[in-house]
Write an enzyme that holds these catalytic residues in place. Structure first.
Site, PDB file in Angstrom:
ATOM      1  CE  LYS A  34      -6.436  14.091  -0.218  1.00 12.06           C
ATOM      2  NZ  LYS A  34      -6.488  12.825  -0.911  1.00 12.06           N
ATOM      3  NE  ARG A  35      -5.610  10.055   9.811  1.00 14.76           N
ATOM      4  CZ  ARG A  35      -5.406   9.112  10.731  1.00 14.76           C
ATOM      5  NH1 ARG A  35      -6.178   8.041  10.781  1.00 14.76           N
ATOM      6  NH2 ARG A  35      -4.445   9.255  11.615  1.00 14.76           N
ATOM      7  CE  LYS A  48      -3.290  10.793   2.982  1.00 11.30           C
ATOM      8  NZ  LYS A  48      -4.013  10.183   1.841  1.00 11.30           N
ATOM      9  CB  THR A  80     -10.087   5.219  -2.392  1.00 10.66           C
ATOM     10  OG1 THR A  80      -9.859   5.529  -1.007  1.00 10.66           O
ATOM     11  CG2 THR A  80      -9.355   3.951  -2.774  1.00 10.66           C
ATOM     12  CE  LYS A  97     -13.921   6.755  -0.636  1.00 10.96           C
ATOM     13  NZ  LYS A  97     -13.317   6.991   0.701  1.00 10.96           N
ATOM     14  CG  HIS A 128      -2.172  -0.773   1.028  1.00 18.42           C
ATOM     15  ND1 HIS A 128      -3.311  -0.234   0.492  1.00 18.42           N
ATOM     16  CD2 HIS A 128      -2.440  -2.076   1.259  1.00 18.42           C
ATOM     17  CE1 HIS A 128      -4.248  -1.172   0.434  1.00 18.42           C
ATOM     18  NE2 HIS A 128      -3.742  -2.306   0.886  1.00 18.42           N
TER      19      HIS A 128
HETATM   20  C1  LIG Z   1     -12.088   7.372   1.083  1.00 22.53           C
HETATM   21  C2  LIG Z   1     -11.747   7.746   2.460  1.00 22.53           C
HETATM   22  C3  LIG Z   1     -10.411   7.958   2.820  1.00 22.53           C
HETATM   23  C4  LIG Z   1      -9.276   7.879   1.831  1.00 22.53           C
HETATM   24  O1  LIG Z   1      -9.102   9.156   1.252  1.00 22.53           O
HETATM   25  P1  LIG Z   1      -7.802   9.498   0.382  1.00 22.53           P
HETATM   26  O2  LIG Z   1      -8.119  10.849  -0.166  1.00 22.53           O
HETATM   27  O3  LIG Z   1      -7.704   8.466  -0.692  1.00 22.53           O
HETATM   28  O4  LIG Z   1      -6.643   9.503   1.297  1.00 22.53           O
HETATM   29  C5  LIG Z   1     -10.138   8.324   4.126  1.00 22.53           C
HETATM   30  N1  LIG Z   1     -11.118   8.464   5.037  1.00 22.53           N
HETATM   31  C6  LIG Z   1     -12.420   8.285   4.725  1.00 22.53           C
HETATM   32  C7  LIG Z   1     -13.461   8.478   5.780  1.00 22.53           C
HETATM   33  C8  LIG Z   1     -12.785   7.908   3.432  1.00 22.53           C
HETATM   34  O5  LIG Z   1     -14.076   7.718   3.131  1.00 22.53           O
END
Ligand SMILES: *Cc1c(COP(=O)(O)O)cnc(C)c1O
Length: 820
Positions: A547-548, A553, A655, A659, A358
C-alpha cells in the site's frame, strides 16, 4: 461476446497491423511492436461495441453519471479488456498459433498509472463495475503526460524516475478534437448591464486560456456488449481560437499559452492523503472540471431544450474534494452561459452534484488561500462568495447567534476556501467509504453538517472488481471457483462465492485451494528473484503489506516487529519458528521524508537479516520495487497474510484488504475502515485482530496523546528495538540515520505529538496477534479452512455491490442493454 471474429481473422488482423504500422512481419517485430499489433486488433473489436453503446444511449436517453476524479489508476488495459470481452482464452490460443505468448505481450504494456493509490484505483474499479452492470457512465479526468513515478530502490533508498507512459503511443485511446473546450484562468471580471434583458452580465477579461482536448478510452463491460468511456483531458495552446481582438498576433501571449498548456497536464502530484496547496494543482482541478462540465452540458443540450432539468439526465459524483470546484463552475455555466436566475441555477446544481469523502486526516483537507483562488478563478470565486453568504444566512436562521456553527461550517473562513464545506453545502449527497468511516464523519468530523442536513449523509462501503483481481490476476483460483460452485456467474455476482462454504471442511478442496496458493507463491517467488535477486521459499508464510507508504498505515510497526522477531531468534535459536517472508511494497510521496526513511529502514533490515546465515532463512524481508497495479495482481494471489495495520480511525476504508480477502489471505489488522466489515463477514475467528479501537485512539487524541515512555521504560523488548534505530545496528554504525524515526516515537519536543500513530502502544498486541498467525498456520487444515473461508465470504466487497448502491440510493440510474 468472446471473439467477435474467427481466430483466423484475428491472426490476420494482428499480422496486417504489424505490416501497416511497422513495415515488419510479426516475427521480426520487437515485443513492443507485437503488443501494439495485438492491441490494435483488440481495439477494432471493441470499437464495434463502443459505437453500439453510443447508439443505445442516444436511443434510451438514460441518466448518465459523470465520475469526476483527479485520479484513475487503471492498470494495464489489454488483458483486462480481453477478460471482459470473454475473449482472453481465444486470443491466447490464436497468439499461441502465431508463436506469441499473450502474457509476454501483456507485459509490454506500460501500466497506465494516473493515480496514487486507493482513491484512484477505486475510480478504476467503479468504471469497470458501471460498464459491467449496464449503467451509462463517463469517467472524467486528466491525461497526465507523466503518471505516478516509477520507483527504483538504489542503495536502499527510493529514487523517483519519470513515468513516460505515452512514449510509444497508446493503442486504446482516441483523440476527440471536435469536443475541445476553452478553459480560462485569471484576469478580471467586468460587469455589464444588458438594457434589453435587464440582466447583469459578468465578462472575464485579460485572462489566459488553454484548449482542453479530450482523449477517450474504452471501458469494456463484462460480457454485455457495453463499452463506456473514460474521458481524460489534454491541454493544448489555443492557436487559431478567437481571442479578444487586441490579443491577435500577440507573441508573448502565445508563448504563455504554450507554457500553460504544457505545464498544466505535465504530471500527477504524487501525494496520497496529503494536501500540498500548489497553484498548479488548482489549475489542474479547474481545468478538467470545467472541460468535463462544459462537455456534459453540451451533450445534454444537443438532445434536450430545458437546462433547468439537467439533473434528470446527468449527475456528477465528486471523488474527494479534488473536483469540488465543479459546484461553482456548474453555477457559472448556468448563470453566465445560460442566463439562469440564481435560485434556478442553485436548484439544478444541488440536484446534480454529490460528494464522496475519503479521509478524516487533517493534512489531507483542501483549503485554498483566498488570494490565490480569487486571482486564478475570479468569477468562480465570486460565485463561491455568494454561496457562502446565502449559506451563512441559513445557518443564522437555524442557529441564531451561534458563531461556532458559522466558524466550523463556513466555506470562506480564515482567508481560505474550504473545499469540503463547499461540496457538502452544494451537494445532494455526502458519503463515506466504509461504515466506521461514515459514523466517524457523522459523529465527529462533520457533526455540525450532519445535524443540520442529516438527509444528505450516507455510507457506501468501497469494493473492488473481481474481474481484474481474481479472473485476471489469479486465473488458477478463478477456474477452481467456477468448477466448485458450478457457474461462472460470480464474475458479475460475487455473492455466489458463498457457494464455496460447503467445501471449507472438505480435505480435497482444502488441498486444491492450498496447491493453487502454492503455485501463486512460486510465481511471485520467481518475480522476486528476477527483480530483487532475493531467493524466497514458497513454503514460508508470505506475510504481505503493500500500500502507499504512510505513517498512519504503520509500515514502521511491521518492520519494528520484524526487528523484534530477529532479536528473539538470535537470542533463542532453539525456539521453534515457522519460516516467514515479510513482503513490502510501497511508494512514498517524493517530498515525504519520513516515509522515505521508513523505506530505507525496511531495506536495511532486509539486508542484515537476509544475509545472516545463522538464522537459517527463518526470516526473509523483501521490498518489492515499484508497487503498482500489474504486480499487485500477482502479489494478492500469492499472499498468506494480509497486513492491514493502520492506526484505528485513520484508514477510511482500504481496498487492498478486500483484494487479499478475495484471494484467500486472512486479515491481520486493526478494527479500522472496511476491516470491521471484513471481520463481520468472515467471522473474528478467521482474522487476526489487534490493537486499540478507533474510540480509544480518538479519546487519546482528544486528551493530547499518550506517553510512550511508559512503554519504552517498562518493556525491554520494545526498548531494545527502539534503541536499535539509533545504535547503528541497521545503519552500518551510523547512529543518526534513523534518529528522526526514533524521535517520532519518543520525543515529545518535536513538532508533532510523540508516537502520533500509537506504534508502541499497539506493539505488544500486534506481536501477540502475529503469534496467533504462526500457530494458526502450523495447523495446515485449520489454515486452509480459514483461507478458503475468506474467499468464500468476500461477496460483499465487489465494487458491483458498491455501484449498485450508488446507482439506487444516490444517482437513481437505470440500466441500458446493448445488443450485439
Ligand atoms: C488496491 C490498491 C491500493 C490501495 O491499497 P490500500 O491497502 O487500500 O491502501 C493502492 N495501490 C494499488 C496499486 C492498489 O491496487
Amino acid at each position: 461476446m468472446s471473439l467477435k471474429i474467427s481466430k483466423t481473422e484475428f491472426k490476420k488482423d494482428v499480422m496486417d497491423n504489424c505490416r501497416r504500422l511497422f513495415r515488419k512481419e510479426l516475427d521480426e517485430a520487437t515485443p513492443q511492436e507485437q503488443y501494439q499489433s495485438v492491441s490494435y486488433a483488440v481495439k477494432d473489436m471493441i470499437v464495434e461495441n463502443w459505437i453500439a453503446t453510443q447508439k443505445q444511449l442516444t436511443k434510451d436517453d438514460p441518466k448518465i453519471v459523470y465520475y469526476m476524479s483527479m485520479e484513475f489508476l487503471m492498470g494495464r488495459a489489454l488483458g483486462n479488456n480481453l477478460i471482459n470481452m470473454t475473449a482472453y482464452e481465444d486470443v491466447k490460443e490464436a497468439l499461441d498459433e502465431l508463436g506469441i505468448d499473450l502474457n509476454f505481450v501483456e507485459d509490454q504494456e506500460p501500466d497506465p498509472a494516473l493515480g496514487n493509490g486507493g482513491l484512484g484505483r477505486l475510480a478504476a474499479c467503479f468504471l469497470d463495475s458501471l460498464a459491467s452492470l449496464g449503467y451509462a457512465a463517463y469517467g472524467c479526468g486528466i491525461r497526465y503526460r507523466y503518471g505516478m513515478f516509477k520507483q527504483k530502490i538504489e542503495n536502499g533508498y527510493q529514487v523517483e524516475k519519470p513515468d513516460n507512459w505515452l512514449k510509444y503511443g497508446n493503442p486504446f485511446e482516441l483523440r476527440r478534437p471536435e469536443y475541445a473546450k476553452e478553459i480560462r484562468f485569471g484576469g478580471n471580471i467586468r460587469v455589464e448591464y444588458d438594457d434589453e434583458t435587464g440582466k447583469t452580465l459578468f465578462k472575464q477579461e485579460n485572462y489566459e486560456s488553454v484548449l482542453a482536448v479530450p482523449y477517450d478510452y474504452p471501458i469494456v463491460g463484462y460480457d454485455n456488449n457495453q463499452v463506456n468511456t473514460l474521458r481524460i483531458w489534454d491541454a493544448e495552446p489555443i492557436v487559431d481560437f478567437q481571442l479578444d481582438s487586441f490579443d491577435k498576433g500577440d507573441y508573448h501571449k502565445a508563448v504563455e499559452q504554450q507554457n500553460l498548456a504544457k505545464t498544466i497536464v505535465e504530471v500527477l502530484y504524487p501525494n496520497d492523503n496529503h494536501y500540498a496547496g500548489k497553484e498548479l494543482r488548482l489549475k489542474q482541478q479547474y481545468f478538467f472540471v470545467s472541460a468535463s462540465l462544459q462537455a456534459a452540458v453540451d451533450k445534454y443540450m444537443r438532445n434536450h431544450d430545458d437546462i433547468r432539468k439537467l439533473y434528470e439526465k446527468a449527475t456528477f459524483q465528486m471523488n474527494d474534494t479534488h473536483p469540488t470546484v465543479a459546484v461553482a463552475e456548474l453555477m457559472r455555466i448556468l448563470l453566465d452561459d445560460y442566463q439562469l436566475e440564481w435560485q434556478e441555477a442553485w436548484d439544478v446544481t444541488t440536484k446534480a452534484c454529490a460528494y464522496t469523502n475519503h479521509t478524516i486526516m487533517a493534512e489531507a483537507l483542501e483549503k485554498w488561500p483566498i488570494d490565490l483562488f480569487s486571482r486564478l478563478l475570479p468569477r468562480v470565486y465570486q460565485i463561491i462568495q455568494e454561496i457562502d453568504r446565502r449559506f451563512i444566512i441559513q445557518v443564522e436562521e437555524m442557529y441564531p447567534g451561534n458563531e461556532d456553527k458559522k466558524r466550523t461550517m463556513g466555506i470562506l473562513r480564515d482567508g481560505q476556501v474550504r473545499m469540503a464545506n463547499l461540496a457538502i453545502v452544494a451537494g445532494y449527497s455526502v458519503n463515506g467509504v466504509a461504515r466506521l468511516h461514515t459514523e466517524i464523519l457523522k459523529k465527529r468530523e462533520l457533526k455540525d453538517f450532519y445535524e443540520m442536513m442529516p438527509e444528505k449523509f450516507n455510507n457506501k462501503t468501497n469494493g473492488i472488481t473481481q474481474r481484474r483481481f481474481l479472473m485476471h490476476g489469479n486465473p488458477l483460483l478463478a477456474s477452481w471457483v467456477t468448477e466448485k460452485i458450478g457457474t461462472k456467474a460470480w464474475a458479475t455476482d460475487l455473492s455466489l462465492m458463498s457457494g464455496l462454504k460447503k467445501y471449507v471442511d472438505d480435505p480435497k478442496a482444502q488441498q486444491e485451494f492450498m496447491d493453487i496458493k502454492y503455485k501463486n507463491k512460486e510465481r511471485l517467488a520467481k518475480y522476486i528473484l528476477e527483480h530483487n535477486g532475493i531467493e524466497v521459499d514458497p513454503r514460508s508464510i508470505f506475510d504481505v503489506q503493500v500500500k502507499r507508504l504512510h505513517e498512519y498505515k504503520r509500515q514502521l510497526l511491521n518492520i519494528m516487529h520484524v526487528m523484534y522477531l530477529y532479536n528473539k531468534i538470535k537470542e533463542h535459536p532453539e525456539l521453534s519458528f515457522y519460516p516467514r517472508t515479510f513482503i513490502f511494497g510501497a511508494k512514498a510521496s517524493a517530498g515525504y521524508i519520513r516515509a522515505k526513511e521508513i523505506i530505507k529502514l525496511i531495506n536495511s533490515v532486509a539486508d542484515v537479516i537476509n544475509n545472516d546465515r545463522s538464522i537459517n532463512g527463518k526470516i526473509k524481508v523483501v521490498f518489492i520495487e515499484d508497487y503498482r497495479v500489474s504486480n499487485a495482481e500477482w502479489i494478492f494471489a500469492a499472499a498468506d497474510v494480509s497486513e492491514q495495520i493502520s492506526t484505528a480511525s485513520k484508514e477510511a476504508s482500504g481496498t487492498g484488504n478486500m483484494k487479499f480477502m478475495l484471494n484467500g489471505a486472512p486479515t491481520l489488522g486493526t478494527m479500522d475502515g472496511a476491516n470491521v466489515e471484513i471481520v463481520e463477514e468472515v467471522g473474528s475467528e478467521n482474522a487476526f485482530i489487534f490493537g486499540m479501537s478507533s474510540d480509544e485512539v480518538m479519546n487519546y487524541e482528544k486528551n493530547g496523546g499518550y506517553n510512550p515512555y511508559e512503554i519504552y521504560n517498562n518493556d525491554a523488548d520494545i526498548r531494545r528495538v527502539v534503541d536499535q534505530l539509533v545504535d547503528g545496528t541497521y545503519a552500518d554504525g551510523d547512529t543518526e540515520r534513523y534518529r528522526d524515526l526514533y524521535n517520532s516515537l519518543l520525543n515529545t519536543n518535536c513538532s508533532d505529538r510523540a508516537d502520533m500513530y500509537f506504534i508502541l502502544k499497539d506493539f505488544r498486541s500486534y506481536a501477540e496477534a502475529q503469534e496467533r498467525v504462526e500457530a494458526a498456520y502450523k495447523d495446515r487444515e485449520g489454515w486452509a479452512r480459514m483461507a478458503l473461508l475468506n474467499t468464500a465470504c468476500c461477496g460483499k466487497f465487489s465494487s458491483d455491490r458498491t455501484i449498485e448502491e450508488y446507482a439506487k440510493e444516490i444517482w437513481h440510474l437505470h440500466k441500458i442493454k446493448v445488443e450485439a
